[in-house]
Write a protein that holds these residues in place. Structure first.
Motif, short mmCIF file in Angstrom:
data_model
loop_
_atom_site.label_atom_id
_atom_site.label_comp_id
_atom_site.label_asym_id
_atom_site.label_seq_id
_atom_site.Cartn_x
_atom_site.Cartn_y
_atom_site.Cartn_z
N THR A 94 -4.78 3.23 -0.27
CA THR A 94 -5.57 2.85 1.23
C THR A 94 -7.23 3.34 0.77
O THR A 94 -7.34 3.88 -0.14
CB THR A 94 -5.26 3.59 2.24
N LYS A 118 -2.77 0.06 -4.90
CA LYS A 118 -2.05 0.29 -3.62
C LYS A 118 -2.55 1.35 -2.70
O LYS A 118 -1.99 1.73 -1.80
CB LYS A 118 -0.48 0.50 -3.97
N LYS A 136 0.91 -1.20 0.12
CA LYS A 136 0.08 0.09 -0.01
C LYS A 136 0.78 1.27 -0.01
O LYS A 136 1.96 1.28 0.44
CB LYS A 136 -0.98 0.03 1.24
#
Length: 120
Positions: free
Chosen positions: A75, A73, A19
């Protein structure tokens, strides 16, 4: 038992790297959405037409990959923020939207994926 714990810690660390950095996830998107001057300053940074704050530079550096991977990736907060900004620019600043699309997706490769992403 120690080996299992260390293996789990390593796996979590590897997954966390999948992430983008979440340091700026507390960014107040309403401040940008309600301020055309600030929105245009950010857009100018992305379009190489003006200076960049460190936060926007970070986004700019990751934008090509985020577009190519449909924000894989990102959030959850980054996805929400990205959607809100994209929808605002597309709806209320269509010329800026066209410039951003021309710069970051000149071949139109990501158009359908991003339409789907914005509607999720």
């Amino acid at each position: 038992m120690k080996a299992v714990f260390l293996t789990l810690c390593f796996a979590v660390a590897v997954l966390a790297q999948d992430k983008y950095e979440s340091a700026n996830d507390n960014f107040d998107i309403s401040e940008v959405l309600g301020n055309d001057r600030l929105l245009h300053a950010y857009a100018n940074c992305l379009l190489n037409k003006g200076p960049c704050t460190p936060e926007v530079k970070n986004v700019k550096d990751k934008l090509p990959e985020a577009l190519a991977t449909r924000c894989a990736k990102c959030t959850d907060k980054q996805k929400q923020t990205g959607k809100a900004l994209a929808q605002e620019v597309k709806k209320n600043h269509p010329e800026t939207w066209k410039q951003l699309v021309a710069m970051y997706d000149p071949e139109g490769k990501y158009q359908q994926a991003w339409k789907d992403f914005l509607q999720e």
